[in-house]
Motif scaffolding. Structure first.
Motif, short mmCIF file in Angstrom:
data_model
loop_
_atom_site.label_atom_id
_atom_site.label_comp_id
_atom_site.label_asym_id
_atom_site.label_seq_id
_atom_site.Cartn_x
_atom_site.Cartn_y
_atom_site.Cartn_z
N ALA A 133 0.85 -1.19 0.00
CA ALA A 133 0.00 0.00 0.00
C ALA A 133 0.89 1.24 0.00
CB ALA A 133 -0.93 0.00 1.21
N ARG A 134 0.41 2.31 -0.65
CA ARG A 134 1.20 3.52 -0.80
C ARG A 134 0.87 4.59 0.23
NH1 ARG A 134 -0.31 4.75 -6.90
NH2 ARG A 134 -2.32 4.20 -5.95
N ASP A 135 -0.26 4.45 0.90
CA ASP A 135 -0.63 5.44 1.92
C ASP A 135 -1.60 4.79 2.91
OD1 ASP A 135 -3.23 5.42 0.78
OD2 ASP A 135 -2.73 7.09 -0.56
N GLY A 136 -2.03 5.59 3.88
CA GLY A 136 -2.87 5.06 4.93
C GLY A 136 -4.21 4.55 4.46
N VAL A 137 -4.82 5.24 3.51
CA VAL A 137 -6.12 4.82 2.99
C VAL A 137 -6.01 3.45 2.33
CG1 VAL A 137 -7.94 5.32 1.32
CG2 VAL A 137 -7.00 7.17 2.72
N GLU A 138 -5.00 3.29 1.48
CA GLU A 138 -4.79 2.00 0.84
C GLU A 138 -4.48 0.92 1.88
OE1 GLU A 138 -1.96 1.89 -2.30
OE2 GLU A 138 -3.01 3.37 -3.53
N ALA A 139 -3.76 1.30 2.93
CA ALA A 139 -3.39 0.33 3.96
C ALA A 139 -4.62 -0.22 4.66
CB ALA A 139 -2.46 0.98 4.98
N VAL A 140 -5.54 0.65 5.05
CA VAL A 140 -6.75 0.20 5.74
C VAL A 140 -7.57 -0.71 4.83
CG1 VAL A 140 -8.92 0.93 6.80
CG2 VAL A 140 -6.83 2.24 7.23
N SER A 141 -7.69 -0.31 3.57
CA SER A 141 -8.44 -1.12 2.61
C SER A 141 -7.79 -2.48 2.42
CB SER A 141 -8.53 -0.38 1.27
OG SER A 141 -9.15 -1.18 0.30
N ALA A 142 -6.45 -2.49 2.31
CA ALA A 142 -5.73 -3.74 2.09
C ALA A 142 -5.84 -4.67 3.29
CB ALA A 142 -4.26 -3.45 1.77
N VAL A 143 -5.81 -4.12 4.49
CA VAL A 143 -5.95 -4.95 5.69
C VAL A 143 -7.31 -5.63 5.69
CG1 VAL A 143 -6.27 -4.85 8.19
CG2 VAL A 143 -4.31 -3.71 7.14
N ARG A 144 -8.34 -4.89 5.35
CA ARG A 144 -9.70 -5.47 5.34
C ARG A 144 -9.84 -6.53 4.25
NH1 ARG A 144 -12.69 0.44 5.97
NH2 ARG A 144 -12.38 0.63 8.23
N ARG A 145 -9.16 -6.32 3.14
CA ARG A 145 -9.30 -7.23 2.00
C ARG A 145 -8.40 -8.46 2.13
NH1 ARG A 145 -7.61 -4.00 -1.27
NH2 ARG A 145 -5.59 -4.84 -1.91
N LEU A 146 -7.17 -8.26 2.59
CA LEU A 146 -6.17 -9.32 2.56
C LEU A 146 -5.97 -10.03 3.90
CD1 LEU A 146 -3.52 -7.37 0.46
CD2 LEU A 146 -5.09 -9.14 -0.37
N ARG A 147 -6.38 -9.41 4.99
CA ARG A 147 -6.25 -9.98 6.33
C ARG A 147 -4.82 -10.46 6.62
NH1 ARG A 147 -9.89 -7.64 9.25
NH2 ARG A 147 -11.95 -7.72 8.29
N PRO A 148 -3.83 -9.57 6.53
CA PRO A 148 -2.46 -9.97 6.87
C PRO A 148 -2.32 -10.19 8.37
CG PRO A 148 -2.56 -7.60 6.59
CD PRO A 148 -3.92 -8.13 6.18
N GLU A 149 -1.30 -10.94 8.74
CA GLU A 149 -1.01 -11.14 10.17
C GLU A 149 -0.17 -10.00 10.72
OE1 GLU A 149 0.22 -15.37 11.04
OE2 GLU A 149 0.10 -15.42 8.85
#
Length: 215
Positions: free
Chosen positions: A33-49
């Protein structure tokens, strides 16, 4: 495989982190992710540990994103990425529940080890770096110090010994050797201390000790 999300506004940094982590063999970078918005979206979508989160990014910064990510159901472990000139922001992330931070020049082997450590449920607490920065940047207002001392006064003598050692950056094994306890006993003490004080992790416990000016 440990699932990791890398968040940084610089593509070169993201690529470098991906190469280092995936070379470890037991770590998979499932997204960037390139910024905070993308990070939050990616966490919800990808469920990283585990999420490696840069502190300063354009738009929604890492601190804001960490706060949002850590309120998600079953949140990932968040490690902040920083450089020395950004350290004043780190304690805020730790208070939000981030499990620690890494400097961007961390050696590859230590980077992979850090990811394994937090994925295993332990916090990042490097005696050489983390302790110094917490001590330097945590606000020690008199009211905060007094509140912290009152919280710590609820601990038994042995529990206080454990949390003081923890605040110095010692691992469970090192605390056990120092206090002549088994590692399993130390682990039980740490869990009991965190529950008694209402803390999320070892880093927050260390901050509490420093707030009380007992570290």
């Amino acid at each position: 495989m440990i699932r990791v999300l890398v968040v940084d506004d610089e593509e070169l940094v993201r690529s470098g982190l991906r190469l280092i982590l995936e070379a470890a063999g037991d770590i998979a970078v499932v997204g960037e992710a390139r910024d905070g918005v993308e990070a939050v979206s990616a966490v919800r979508r990808l469920r990283p540990e585990v999420v490696l989160m840069d502190v300063r990014m354009p738009g929604t910064d890492g601190l804001t994103a960490a706060g949002r990510v850590l309120t998600e159901p079953q949140p990932p472990k968040v490690i902040m990425l920083t450089t020395f000139d950004l350290d004043e922001y780190v304690h805020q992330a730790l208070r939000l529940g981030a499990v620690g931070f890494l400097l961007k020049d961390t050696p590859p082997r230590e980077l992979a080890a850090a990811v394994r450590t937090v994925a295993d449920g332990q916090a990042m607490l490097s005696p050489s770096v983390t302790k110094r920065l917490i001590a330097s940047y945590v606000d020690r207002a008199p009211s905060r110090a007094e509140t912290a001392r009152r919280q710590l006064a609820t601990l038994t003598g042995r529990e206080e010994d454990v949390i003081r050692a923890l605040a110095r950056g010692l691992s469970n094994a090192e605390i056990g050797r120092e206090l002549r306890l088994t590692e399993a006993t130390v682990k039980a003490h740490v869990s009991r201390v965190l529950a008694k004080l209402g803390l999320a992790n070892r880093v927050q416990a260390a901050i509490l000790v420093h707030d009380a000016d007992l570290g």
